[in-house]
Structures are given as C-alpha cells and as structure tokens.
Design an enzyme around this catalytic site. Structure first.
Site, short mmCIF file in Angstrom:
data_model
loop_
_atom_site.label_atom_id
_atom_site.label_comp_id
_atom_site.label_asym_id
_atom_site.label_seq_id
_atom_site.Cartn_x
_atom_site.Cartn_y
_atom_site.Cartn_z
N ALA A 137 -8.98 19.62 4.77
CA ALA A 137 -8.76 19.67 6.36
C ALA A 137 -8.14 20.83 6.59
O ALA A 137 -8.32 21.50 7.91
CB ALA A 137 -7.83 18.65 6.47
N GLY A 179 -7.42 12.40 -2.68
CA GLY A 179 -8.62 11.99 -2.55
C GLY A 179 -9.00 11.95 -1.10
O GLY A 179 -10.02 11.10 -0.71
N MET A 180 -8.09 12.20 -0.12
CA MET A 180 -8.50 12.37 1.33
C MET A 180 -8.71 13.53 1.91
O MET A 180 -8.72 13.60 3.17
CB MET A 180 -7.52 11.42 2.09
CG MET A 180 -7.16 10.29 1.59
SD MET A 180 -5.97 9.21 2.62
CE MET A 180 -6.96 8.68 3.86
N LYS A 195 -10.23 12.38 5.51
CA LYS A 195 -11.57 11.41 5.35
C LYS A 195 -11.52 10.41 4.13
O LYS A 195 -10.60 10.61 3.30
CB LYS A 195 -12.81 12.27 5.02
CG LYS A 195 -12.65 13.19 3.80
CD LYS A 195 -13.19 12.54 2.50
CE LYS A 195 -12.89 13.10 1.06
NZ LYS A 195 -13.20 12.15 -0.09
N ASP A 197 -15.92 19.50 0.66
CA ASP A 197 -15.58 18.55 1.70
C ASP A 197 -14.97 19.24 3.22
O ASP A 197 -14.72 18.69 4.30
CB ASP A 197 -14.32 17.57 1.53
CG ASP A 197 -14.76 16.54 0.36
OD1 ASP A 197 -15.69 16.23 0.09
OD2 ASP A 197 -13.67 16.31 -0.47
O1 C5P Z 1 -16.15 21.66 -3.96
P1 C5P Z 1 -14.66 21.34 -4.46
O2 C5P Z 1 -13.67 22.49 -4.87
O3 C5P Z 1 -13.99 20.38 -3.47
O4 C5P Z 1 -14.87 20.73 -5.81
C1 C5P Z 1 -13.79 20.45 -6.92
C2 C5P Z 1 -14.47 20.16 -8.11
O5 C5P Z 1 -15.19 18.73 -8.19
C3 C5P Z 1 -15.66 20.95 -8.59
O6 C5P Z 1 -15.38 22.14 -9.27
C4 C5P Z 1 -16.79 20.00 -9.41
O7 C5P Z 1 -15.80 19.95 -10.76
C5 C5P Z 1 -16.22 18.64 -8.80
N1 C5P Z 1 -17.35 18.28 -8.03
C6 C5P Z 1 -18.44 17.65 -8.20
N2 C5P Z 1 -19.55 17.44 -7.49
C7 C5P Z 1 -19.50 17.57 -6.26
C8 C5P Z 1 -18.12 17.79 -5.69
C9 C5P Z 1 -17.18 18.30 -6.41
O8 C5P Z 1 -18.82 17.96 -9.76
N3 C5P Z 1 -20.27 17.01 -5.37
#
Ligand code: C5P
Length: 308
Positions: A109, A103-104, A12, A141
């Site tokens: 996925a 960052g994708m 994405k 994501d």
């Molecule tokens: O949800 P995910 O594990 O992909 O997020 C990784 C980190 O990115 C989270 O622990 C947080 O520090 C940051 N994050 C955030 N706000 C979001 C998504 C991610 O602060 N909406």
C-alpha cells in the site's frame, strides 16, 4: 510545483488464494481474489531542495518494524519513477493504519501510495496502466493496492481483472503479536506438499464469484479459501484457536489473510462485527482487533497543497 500531496492506500484481504507450483523465477502462480478494505496507510510527500535525498518517516503502530533504508518499498517506488522524471529529493511521511507484517499488504500500500504521490508531485502524467506495470516490478501485491475494489489476480497476483461485486461486506481482523514472513510461509507451503500431493494449477472458486455477484454474504463466508492457511497455521499453531473462536461466535466465514498471521472474519452486518470484535478482544488470543468494510477504492490523492 505542488507543496505536498497526501495519498491514502488501503489494506487487502484475499477472499480466495489458490497457490500453484513454485516457478523457476522463485514465485508461485496464483489464482486469487483481492478485496480492498477500509484500513489505510496515509503517505504525505513533500519536495525537498536539490541534493537533500529521500527522507522517510514512519508513524503509528508497528512503525518501528518498518525499514527506513533503501529497502523500504515506498522509497523503492520513488526510485523506480526516476527514469520517468521523479526526483528522490523528497520527504515521505507514512502514517500506518494497516497492520505491519500482517498479511494485509501494508508495505505494498505504501509503495502504491508513493507511486501515485510522485506522479502527482512531479507531474509525470503516467497513466494508470503504466503505473500498474511499474507497481508489478516492486512487489506482487502493489498493483492491487493501486487498483482497489475487488479483483481477480493471476500470474504472481500482478495481472488484475476487476470483479463484479454487489454490496458492502463487514470484516473483523484479528491481529497477532508477531508478524509472519511471506517467503517463509510460501516455503512452508512447498514443504507441506513435498512428496505428499502434487500442487495443481490454482483456480478461483466459482461459488465465491457467484456470491460476490449476488451480494450474498452468507455464501461468501462459506466460500472463503486460502491455500496459505495450512502453512501459516503450521508455523503459528495458535491461529487454529483464533479461527475456531470466529466460528463459535457466528462469523459467516473466517480465513487467514494472505500469508498471515492476521485472520479475517466476515460478519453478518455492522452490529455483528462489533459483537465479534468484543468476543475476540475478551478471548485474549490476539494482540488487537480492527473492523473495516470492503470493497474500497485503491490508492488515491486525498489532499494536495500548492505553494502560496
Ligand atoms: O512479490 P513480493 O516481494 O511481495 O513477494 C515476497 C516473496 O513471497 C517472494 O520473494 C516469494 O518468495 C513469495 N511469493 C511467491 N509467489 C507469489 C508471491 C510471493 O512465492 N505469487
């Protein structure tokens, strides 16, 4: 039972990524527009004899950077389905086509692919909505990797609304030498605002939604926006040079993808995307370049074998 299931899940890019203040749960509220593009990870799931445990193999570029233990998002996805009847006696082979730590949402996925594969392999009969709920527990994501297409994401990015989109868009992705950690980029976002500007509630740009509805690539290029771009460029200053090369070669727009360091450039058409890719490759500012179109569908079964 099926002998194997292959699921393909897309990368994405966030066409817009508005970031709100840090919440008590450690996440930031988002107003984002996700767009699935044709760079894929393929996951092959095969059942193993009882007691074998989960076996994970990752192949392709950057495979060495992907964790193979219980922290792997695809492994966690299978684990999350155990209460619903899945077995962890399964072999997962992931072929990476999505840049690792770019960052994708490559890891997301893989998690989405593992959810869809387990659902099919163990005949769990979990509907789309239930899978989306479970996906949200795995990462911000992951629901979009299931959903695909183009969608507005709110909350942590987990609450999705399908966007009305006309046309196909031609993208060039410029990959950096080294990945960037998502939490680090969010922390830098907070640091850059601290004592300077209060962080407001994010909104999805109306001009961007209008461009998508009209199928207007020129307007879309102008409306691309990412609040994480400044922190990503602060952490990796050479990204500023990458973005300016895109501008120089006539990209309709350029933006850091998600938390970076991949940069996404919108081309006028297929031929222009080839020109841009050549210009970036010749510039020597990047590790490699990929071309892809969007939108494309979310994680879906592309092959399944039955025992003969
Ligand atoms: O949800 P995910 O594990 O992909 O997020 C990784 C980190 O990115 C989270 O622990 C947080 O520090 C940051 N994050 C955030 N706000 C979001 C998504 C991610 O602060 N909406």
């Amino acid at each position: 039972m099926l002998a194997s299931v292959t699921v393909r899940a897309p990368a994405k890019v966030n066409l817009a990524l508005g970031v709100g203040p840090l919440r008590p749960d450690g996440y930031h509220g988002l107003a984002t527009v996700f767009h699935a593009v044709g760079l894929y990870d393929d996951l092959v799931a095969t059942p193993l004899p009882e007691g074998s445990g989960l076996q994970l193999v990752v192949e392709g570029e950057g495979a060495g950077l992907v964790p193979l233990d219980g922290s792997n998002l695809a492994a966690r996805a299978v684990q999350a389905l155990v209460p619903h009847g899945a077995s962890t006696d399964v072999s997962l082979t992931i072929r990476k086509g999505i840049p690792v730590a770019g960052g994708m949402a490559g890891g997301s996925a893989d998690a989405a692919a593992a959810l869809v594969a387990s659902d099919a392999l163990f005949d769990l009969g979990l509907g789309r909505d239930r899978l989306l709920e479970i996906a949200a527990t795995l990462g911000s994501d992951v629901p979009f990797a299931l959903h695909g297409g183009t969608a507005i994401g709110s909350d942590r990015g987990t609450n999705l609304t399908t966007a009305l989109v006309r046309g196909t868009y031609h993208w060039v992705f410029v990959l950096a030498e080294e990945g960037l950690s998502t939490p680090l980029v969010y922390r830098e976002f907070d640091r850059l605002h601290e004592g300077v500007t209060p962080i407001g509630e994010p909104v999805v740009p109306a001009a961007l939604m209008a461009a998508l509805r009209a199928g207007d690539a020129v307007a879309l290029g102008k409306a691309l926006h990412n609040d994480l771009q400044r922190p990503a460029v602060t952490l990796r200053p050479h990204l500023a040079q990458v973005l300016s090369i895109g501008h120089e070669y006539g990209a309709l727009g350029g933006v850091v993808s998600g938390s970076g360091p991949t940069c996404a450039f919108l081309a006028r058409d297929d031929a222009h995307s080839v020109d841009l890719a050549v210009a970036f490759t010749a510039s020597g500012v990047c590790r490699t370049v990929r071309r892809a179109t969007g939108p494309v569908p979310g994680a879906r079964v592309v092959d399944q074998r039955v025992d003969t």
